[in-house]
Design a protein around this motif. Structure first.
Motif, short mmCIF file in Angstrom:
data_model
loop_
_atom_site.label_atom_id
_atom_site.label_comp_id
_atom_site.label_asym_id
_atom_site.label_seq_id
_atom_site.Cartn_x
_atom_site.Cartn_y
_atom_site.Cartn_z
N GLU A 29 36.43 -1.43 58.21
CA GLU A 29 37.50 -2.27 57.67
C GLU A 29 37.92 -1.78 56.29
O GLU A 29 39.11 -1.78 55.95
CB GLU A 29 37.04 -3.72 57.60
CG GLU A 29 36.74 -4.34 58.96
CD GLU A 29 36.03 -5.68 58.86
OE1 GLU A 29 36.01 -6.41 59.87
OE2 GLU A 29 35.50 -6.01 57.78
N LEU A 40 40.30 -5.21 65.27
CA LEU A 40 39.00 -5.59 64.74
C LEU A 40 38.08 -6.09 65.84
O LEU A 40 38.47 -6.27 66.99
CB LEU A 40 39.19 -6.66 63.66
CG LEU A 40 40.06 -6.20 62.48
CD1 LEU A 40 40.24 -7.33 61.48
CD2 LEU A 40 39.44 -4.99 61.78
N SER A 98 37.46 -11.67 63.08
CA SER A 98 37.42 -10.57 62.13
C SER A 98 38.74 -10.43 61.38
O SER A 98 38.80 -9.88 60.28
CB SER A 98 37.08 -9.26 62.85
OG SER A 98 35.80 -9.32 63.42
N GLY A 137 33.73 -12.69 58.59
CA GLY A 137 34.44 -12.58 59.87
C GLY A 137 33.55 -12.85 61.06
O GLY A 137 33.79 -12.34 62.15
#
Length: 376
Positions: free
Chosen positions: A206, A240, A245, A340
Motif C-alpha cells: 500500500e 486491495l 482495506s 484495514g
C-alpha cells in the motif's frame, strides 16, 4: 443416453457414452461388468443412467491432478486478488504439483495426502507453512469434490503438525524513535517511507502504491486505494486485500511536513531528470517506476544495523504502529480501521499480546473505584 451391452465369456458388461469431458475434450464412458445375465446388466445400467441424469453419479475420469489443476487455476484466477492468486500458484507449482501432480485424481487417497505431508516435514518446512500448503491442497480437492470428480476430500482427515500462534517482533517507542532519527540522518528518501509506514500502519504494498492524489495535505488524511506487487520482475497495480482495506487514515503534522518536503525534492529531481512514465507515486525510482519491495527491505535492514536496534521485518512497522496505539489505550475499533482489518476481533486476536497489560490496568482501576466507594 443408452447403454451398449456385451458378453465376455460367461459374464455381461455394459458401456454408456456420457459425452466429452469439458476439461480435456476426451470422450467419456462408463463401463461396468461382471453381471451373470444380460437383464442384471440392463437393470444396473438403467440405475446408473437415472442417477447420472439426476446429477448424483460420480464419473470415473482418467485425469491426473496436474491436468485438473489447470481447470482449477482458471477458476481461481477469476475469483482471487492478482497478488493472492500469484502467491497461491507459487505454492501449487513449487510444492504440490511436483510431488503429487502425476497421480490420477480419482486414485488419490487420504494415505497419499498423509504421505505428502510427511514429505513436507522431511523438508524441514515450518509447521505454519505446511499448514498453509495443506489448506490450499484441501481447497483444490474440495473444488474437485464439488465438480463431481471425486467422492471424498482426501485432505479432510489428515494429521498436520501443531502450529503455534504467531507472535510479532515490534519496537518500543524509544527504539522506533532511534531508528527514525538514524534514517533521517542517513537517507531522507527512505526516511519518509519509514515514517509513513510507522505512523499509519499501512502495508508495504500500500505504501509503494500510494499516489499523491491520495494525500490530502489540507485535511491531513491519506486515502488507501491501491497496492503494488511484483510478478516475474514486472510490477502490477492491484486492488486491495479486502473491502475494508480501502480506507481513510488520519495523519499527524510531523508526517504531513515530511511528505511536503519529500514532494518538493521529488519535483526538483524531475526538473533535472524527467520521469519516463509518471504514475503519480509518492515513492518511486528516478524513472518514475515503483520501488521494488526487496530494495526497500534491503535498505531497512542496513538502517537497523546503523541504528543498533533489535532486528524486525519491514512489515513489523505495521505491527509496531498497532501495538503502540493499543498500549496507549486507543480504542481497538480505531486501530482496526487504521489497519484495514475486516473486524475488531481480527485486530484483538492479532495483538492479543498487548491485552494482559490492558487487563491489569482495568482491574486496578476497578479495584480503586470500589475501594473509594466503600471507604467513603
Amino acid at each position: 443416453m443408452k447403454g451398449y451391452f456385451r458378453k465376455r465369456g460367461k459374464v455381461w458388461s455394459y458401456t454408456v457414452d456420457i459425452g466429452k469431458d469439458p476439461l480435456t475434450g476426451k470422450r467419456r464412458q462408463k463401463t461396468k461388468g461382471g453381471f451373470r445375465t444380460k437383464k442384471d446388466a440392463e437393470r444396473d445400467c438403467a440405475d446408473f443412467i437415472s442417477s447420472f441424469n439426476k446429477g448424483s453419479a460420480i464419473i470415473q475420469k482418467d485425469i491426473t491432478i496436474k491436468e485438473f489443476m489447470k481447470f482449477f487455476i482458471a477458476r481461481s484466477e477469476l475469483k482471487l486478488k492478482p497478488s493472492t492468486f500469484y502467491k497461491q500458484m507459487n505454492v501449487f507449482n513449487k510444492h504440490i504439483v511436483p510431488r503429487i501432480g502425476h497421480i490420477k485424481l480419482q486414485e488419490f487417497t487420504k494415505h497419499h495426502a498423509q504421505e505428502f505431508i510427511n514429505q513436507l516435514l522431511e523438508k524441514e518446512l515450518s509447521p505454519t507453512y505446511i499448514a498453509h500448503i495443506c489448506r490450499l491442497a484441501r481447497i483444490f480437492f474440495e473444488f474437485a469434490l464439488k465438480d463431481d470428480r471425486i467422492v471424498r476430500n482426501p485432505f479432510s482427515d489428515v494429521i498436520t503438525p501443531r502450529t503455534k500462534k504467531r507472535s510479532y517482533n515490534v519496537w518500543s517507542v524509544e527504539q522506533l524513535q532511534t531508528f527514525l532519527a538514524t534514517a533521517k540522518e542517513w537517507n531522507q528518501h527512505y526516511y519518509t517511507l519509514y515514517i509513513l509506514a510507522a505512523h499509519t500502519g499501512m502495508r508495504i504494498g500500500e505504501v509503494l502504491g500510494l499516489r499523491w492524489r491520495d494525500v490530502d495535505f489540507e485535511n491531513k488524511r491519506i486515502s488507501v486505494n491501491q497496492s503494488v506487487y511484483y510478478k516475474e520482475r514486472e510490477f502490477v497495480f492491484s486492488d486491495l486485500k479486502t473491502s475494508n482495506s480501502f480506507r481513510m487514515i488520519a495523519v499527524d503534522d510531523v508526517l504531513v511536513k515530511q511528505l511536503k518536503r519529500h514532494k518538493s525534492r521529488q519535483i526538483e529531481g524531475r526538473l533535472a531528470e524527467p520521469f519516463e512514465t509518471d504514475y503519480d507515486l509518492v515513492f518511486c525510482r528516478k524513472n518514475g517506476r515503483p520501488l521494488h519491495p526487496e530494495a526497500v527491505r534491503g535498505s531497512f535492514n542496513r538502517m537497523i544495523v546503523r541504528a543498533n536496534v533489535p532486528k524486525i521485518r519491514l512489515h513489523d512497522l505495521r505491527h509496531t504502529h498497532a501495538t503502540i496505539l493499543l498500549k496507549m489505550r486507543e480504542n481497538p475499533k480505531i486501530v482496526s480501521e487504521r489497519l484495514g482489518h475486516s473486524t475488531v476481533v481480527r485486530t484483538l486476536d492479532t495483538y492479543s499480546h498487548v491485552l494482559p497489560d490492558m487487563q491489569e490496568e482495568a482491574v486496578s482501576k476497578f479495584s480503586d473505584l470500589m475501594n473509594r466507594k466503600f471507604s467513603s
